[in-house]
Motif scaffolding. Structure first.
Motif, PDB file in Angstrom:
ATOM      1  N   SER A 105      34.494  49.076  22.286  1.00  0.00           N
ATOM      2  CA  SER A 105      34.414  50.527  22.130  1.00  0.00           C
ATOM      3  C   SER A 105      33.483  50.899  20.981  1.00  0.00           C
ATOM      4  CB  SER A 105      35.800  51.134  21.948  1.00  0.00           C
ATOM      5  OG  SER A 105      36.199  51.054  20.618  1.00  0.00           O
ATOM      6  N   SER A 106      33.373  50.030  19.983  1.00  0.00           N
ATOM      7  CA  SER A 106      32.476  50.366  18.882  1.00  0.00           C
ATOM      8  C   SER A 106      31.018  50.275  19.353  1.00  0.00           C
ATOM      9  CB  SER A 106      32.714  49.461  17.679  1.00  0.00           C
ATOM     10  OG  SER A 106      31.971  48.295  17.780  1.00  0.00           O
ATOM     11  N   LEU A 107      30.783  49.423  20.332  1.00  0.00           N
ATOM     12  CA  LEU A 107      29.445  49.344  20.918  1.00  0.00           C
ATOM     13  C   LEU A 107      29.162  50.604  21.731  1.00  0.00           C
ATOM     14  CD1 LEU A 107      27.188  47.192  21.031  1.00  0.00           C
ATOM     15  CD2 LEU A 107      28.062  46.565  23.284  1.00  0.00           C
ATOM     16  N   MET A 108      30.212  51.100  22.389  1.00  0.00           N
ATOM     17  CA  MET A 108      30.041  52.288  23.229  1.00  0.00           C
ATOM     18  C   MET A 108      29.705  53.526  22.418  1.00  0.00           C
ATOM     19  SD  MET A 108      32.659  52.350  26.358  1.00  0.00           S
ATOM     20  CE  MET A 108      34.055  51.790  25.460  1.00  0.00           C
ATOM     21  N   GLY A 109      30.158  53.571  21.197  1.00  0.00           N
ATOM     22  CA  GLY A 109      29.916  54.760  20.378  1.00  0.00           C
ATOM     23  C   GLY A 109      28.448  55.127  20.269  1.00  0.00           C
ATOM     24  N   TRP A 110      27.579  54.131  20.477  1.00  0.00           N
ATOM     25  CA  TRP A 110      26.142  54.397  20.322  1.00  0.00           C
ATOM     26  C   TRP A 110      25.639  55.466  21.279  1.00  0.00           C
ATOM     27  CZ3 TRP A 110      23.497  53.161  16.191  1.00  0.00           C
ATOM     28  CH2 TRP A 110      23.990  52.125  15.385  1.00  0.00           C
ATOM     29  N   GLN A 111      26.293  55.599  22.427  1.00  0.00           N
ATOM     30  CA  GLN A 111      25.825  56.632  23.350  1.00  0.00           C
ATOM     31  C   GLN A 111      25.985  58.028  22.744  1.00  0.00           C
ATOM     32  OE1 GLN A 111      28.637  55.539  26.452  1.00  0.00           O
ATOM     33  NE2 GLN A 111      29.592  57.547  26.347  1.00  0.00           N
ATOM     34  N   PHE A 112      26.881  58.140  21.768  1.00  0.00           N
ATOM     35  CA  PHE A 112      27.069  59.440  21.118  1.00  0.00           C
ATOM     36  C   PHE A 112      26.149  59.619  19.909  1.00  0.00           C
ATOM     37  CE2 PHE A 112      31.179  58.729  23.217  1.00  0.00           C
ATOM     38  CZ  PHE A 112      31.281  59.918  23.932  1.00  0.00           C
ATOM     39  N   VAL A 113      25.898  58.548  19.183  1.00  0.00           N
ATOM     40  CA  VAL A 113      25.154  58.714  17.939  1.00  0.00           C
ATOM     41  C   VAL A 113      23.651  58.476  18.084  1.00  0.00           C
ATOM     42  CG1 VAL A 113      27.193  58.114  16.579  1.00  0.00           C
ATOM     43  CG2 VAL A 113      25.491  56.359  17.082  1.00  0.00           C
ATOM     44  N   LEU A 151      21.049  59.528  20.151  1.00  0.00           N
ATOM     45  CA  LEU A 151      20.085  60.632  20.247  1.00  0.00           C
ATOM     46  C   LEU A 151      20.041  61.509  18.989  1.00  0.00           C
ATOM     47  CD1 LEU A 151      18.005  62.235  21.884  1.00  0.00           C
ATOM     48  CD2 LEU A 151      19.906  63.482  22.939  1.00  0.00           C
ATOM     49  N   PRO A 152      21.217  61.976  18.506  1.00  0.00           N
ATOM     50  CA  PRO A 152      21.159  62.788  17.279  1.00  0.00           C
ATOM     51  C   PRO A 152      20.507  62.036  16.113  1.00  0.00           C
ATOM     52  CG  PRO A 152      23.342  62.919  18.253  1.00  0.00           C
ATOM     53  CD  PRO A 152      22.585  61.893  19.045  1.00  0.00           C
ATOM     54  N   SER A 153      20.829  60.746  15.983  1.00  0.00           N
ATOM     55  CA  SER A 153      20.241  59.974  14.887  1.00  0.00           C
ATOM     56  C   SER A 153      18.730  59.875  15.054  1.00  0.00           C
ATOM     57  CB  SER A 153      20.825  58.568  14.833  1.00  0.00           C
ATOM     58  OG  SER A 153      22.226  58.643  14.719  1.00  0.00           O
ATOM     59  N   LEU A 186      16.785  61.952  16.483  1.00  0.00           N
ATOM     60  CA  LEU A 186      16.160  63.243  16.176  1.00  0.00           C
ATOM     61  C   LEU A 186      15.999  63.444  14.665  1.00  0.00           C
ATOM     62  CD1 LEU A 186      17.920  65.488  18.842  1.00  0.00           C
ATOM     63  CD2 LEU A 186      15.476  64.967  18.713  1.00  0.00           C
ATOM     64  N   ILE A 187      17.014  63.022  13.908  1.00  0.00           N
ATOM     65  CA  ILE A 187      16.886  63.161  12.447  1.00  0.00           C
ATOM     66  C   ILE A 187      15.804  62.224  11.913  1.00  0.00           C
ATOM     67  CG2 ILE A 187      18.059  62.825  10.228  1.00  0.00           C
ATOM     68  CD1 ILE A 187      20.506  64.006  11.343  1.00  0.00           C
ATOM     69  N   LEU A 188      15.764  61.022  12.473  1.00  0.00           N
ATOM     70  CA  LEU A 188      14.711  60.095  12.040  1.00  0.00           C
ATOM     71  C   LEU A 188      13.335  60.682  12.361  1.00  0.00           C
ATOM     72  CD1 LEU A 188      16.238  56.637  13.075  1.00  0.00           C
ATOM     73  CD2 LEU A 188      16.149  57.679  10.807  1.00  0.00           C
TER      74      LEU A 188
END
Lengths: 291, 268
Positions: free
Chosen positions: A8-16, A18-20, A22-24
């Motif tokens: 599940s910690s690997l899955m979290g990337w689908q949430f973070v 794109l937003p990350s 964009l900030i980069l």
């Protein structure tokens, strides 16, 4: 269980992701580009590296020095006045027995809803030579003749400082007020029994208890003041002379008003970066030591 | 003695309130007066309101400016809420070492002054041919470290058992987010929406750079250009200021609690 958690910690990337990204793309990448640009010079789209020439130019540029002086002046004079005022008002409003405090709180907070451009233009009209403020001061015999607020270098700075204080005091007050509500009232009761006056309680209980939040507001105010732009552009346009010009405005002028010089403008912008970083570290250190 | 102190306190707070409210009264009065009356400090309501409104509508494309501001603020807010809440949710719920490192890095962007990124942003958008579009105004701040942090902090109090229950019901991870997290976090979204909307609605420096033609300008740009013209007409400027300020004031009075919560952000 352990395994499932990893999955599940690997899955979290689908949430973070794109937003990350964009900030980069819109913060870090331009920041890096700006650094490269600060070592270049040129016009239009043709730029070449000039080493540290731009940085050398900074130290002999009177306009840059003036802009830094003005910005630091706003910082040193305005931020402490505003924070202290916000703190005092919050302290007064935190008294449960005070009447009309809902009205006072709303009234003092209301300036925060205005757009920076709008309130700046309002202030410009209030401080007109024949304007309402001079008229009121004359009728109360505070002054004998109208003050040319925006034509005089010193008064123009006073107007800028007054304007920013008007806009942001209520904002800081709200932070203090919400923090004060978390202080246990029994501390004040105990202090009263021990004979500590209200003033004494303010400096010996309220201020120390609020240290983290005061530090926080000091850092965001410093950050905001170092980037001051909207007010100065709309109240004085940086004048008279360059008496009220800020660093951000100078960068804007170098890029879009004078003959565009993006390289040197980027160098000036890194001066703000350094100031923001140094002052934040300094404030953190100061706040940390006293705690 | 006690009575005297109370009186001094009230006097002080009344003066502070009057100073705070004065510019609002001034702008409402100004709307009904001519420019020369405003500059001469006339402190009473006049009869120029309709004339000022007509002149403003003739001189500027105010309808277009209002529309531009609204489009930018609404699309920008929806985008920011979606992206920042996704990130705040992801960083908090699917916590891992590499993600918290990335999060720490992203937080650094809060300290980056806009003046330092605006020139490369300008060149980037001009290279993409997106200058002078709402897209150019919206994109650079569509996700901010501040908003991610705001959602992350608020997610800490989100009841995770709900997610577990949803998993048992066979919802996908994405559905857990849209069907369970989003509805539960409505108050957080409301507070974030207000603050983001205000930021877009009031922004000045970046739109000033990114938008060049008259028909694309937002309300603050119109107010600023009216006020910096050679012979500014303050009567019509006041009308423009009132129109610019009205939405924020309305939101504030209708949603005061969420408004203040959004301002306080994650500091509690």
């Amino acid at each position: 269980m352990e395994r499932k958690w990893n999955k599940s910690s690997l899955m979290g990337w689908q949430f973070v992701a794109l937003p990350s990204a964009l900030i980069l793309l819109f913060s870090f990448y331009p920041m890096f580009q700006s650094l490269l640009l600060s070592f270049q010079s040129g016009k239009g789209t043709v730029y070449h590296y000039v080493g540290i020439d731009n940085y050398i130019r900074l130290f002999s540029d009177p306009m840059f020095k003036q802009a830094v002086f003005n910005t630091l002046l706003y910082l040193i004079v305005q931020v402490p006045i505003m924070l202290l005022l916000g703190l005092v008002i919050a302290h007064l409003l935190n008294n449960p027995k005070l009447r009309f405090k809902g009205f006072y709180r709303t009234a003092i907070f209301l300036p925060c809803v205005t757009s920076l451009v709008s309130y700046a233009v309002l202030f410009k009209s209030i401080f007109a030579v024949d304007g309402i403020l001079n008229k009121m001061l004359l009728s109360m015999h505070v002054i004998q003749e109208p003050i040319a607020w925006l034509m005089d270098p010193i008064w123009a700075r006073v107007v800028i400082i007054a304007a920013i204080t008007w806009r942001w005091t209520g904002y800081n007050m709200i932070f203090y007020l919400s923090a004060m509500q978390n202080i246990d009232p029994s501390i004040y009761e105990a202090a009263s029994i021990d004979g500590a006056s209200k003033t004494r309680q303010f400096f010996s209980i309220t201020v120390p208890m609020l240290k983290p939040i005061i530090l926080f507001t000091a850092i965001i105010s410093t950050n905001g003041t170092l980037q001051l732009f909207d007010e100065v552009v709309n109240i004085t346009k940086g004048g008279p002379g360059n008496a009220t010009m800020t660093i951000s405005q100078y960068i804007y002028n170098l890029s879009f008003v004078y003959t565009p010089n993006f390289g040197y403008a980027a160098t000036v912008s890194y001066a703000i970066v350094v100031m923001v970083a140094v002052l934040a570290l300094f404030q953190l250190k100061l706040g940390g030591e006293k705690r | 003695m006690k009575k005297l102190t109370t009186m001094v306190v009230h006097l002080f707070l009344i003066v502070a309130s009057v100073i705070s409210l004065f510019p609002f009264v001034w702008m409402l009065m100004g709307m009904t007066n001519s420019s020369s009356e405003i500059l001469k400090g006339k402190f009473s309501f006049g009869s120029m309101l309709m004339e000022n409104i007509h002149k403003l509508l003739d001189m500027t494309s105010l309808g277009a400016a209002f529309w531009n501001s609204a489009i930018i603020a609404i699309i920008g807010t929806v985008g920011t809420l979606l992206l920042s809440s996704m990130a705040g949710y992801g960083f908090e719920i699917y916590h891992s070492k590499s993600k918290s490192r990335l999060f720490g890095l992203l937080m650094l962007s809060m300290m980056m002054p806009f003046a330092a990124v605006m020139i490369p942003l300008f060149r980037m958008f001009s290279g993409m041919g997106l200058l002078n579009t709402p897209t150019a105004v919206i994109l650079p701040t569509i996700t901010t470290a501040f908003m991610i942090f705001f959602f992350l902090q608020n997610t800490k109090s989100f009841p995770r058992e709900l997610l577990q229950a949803g998993r048992v019901d066979g919802l996908s991870e994405w559905r857990l987010f849209t069907r369970i997290y989003m509805p539960t976090m409505k108050p957080t979204y409301a507070a974030a929406a207000i603050i983001t909307f205000m930021n877009y609605w009031n922004s000045f420096l970046w739109p000033l750079i990114a938008l060049q033609t008259q028909d694309k300008k937002t309300l603050p740009l119109v107010v600023s250009s009216l006020a910096s013209s050679y012979n500014p007409d303050y009567g019509i400027i006041m009308v423009a200021i009132v129109i610019t300020t009205l939405p924020s004031v309305l939101i504030f009075f209708l949603l005061q609690k969420q408004f203040v919560q959004g301002m306080l952000g994650s500091v509690k």
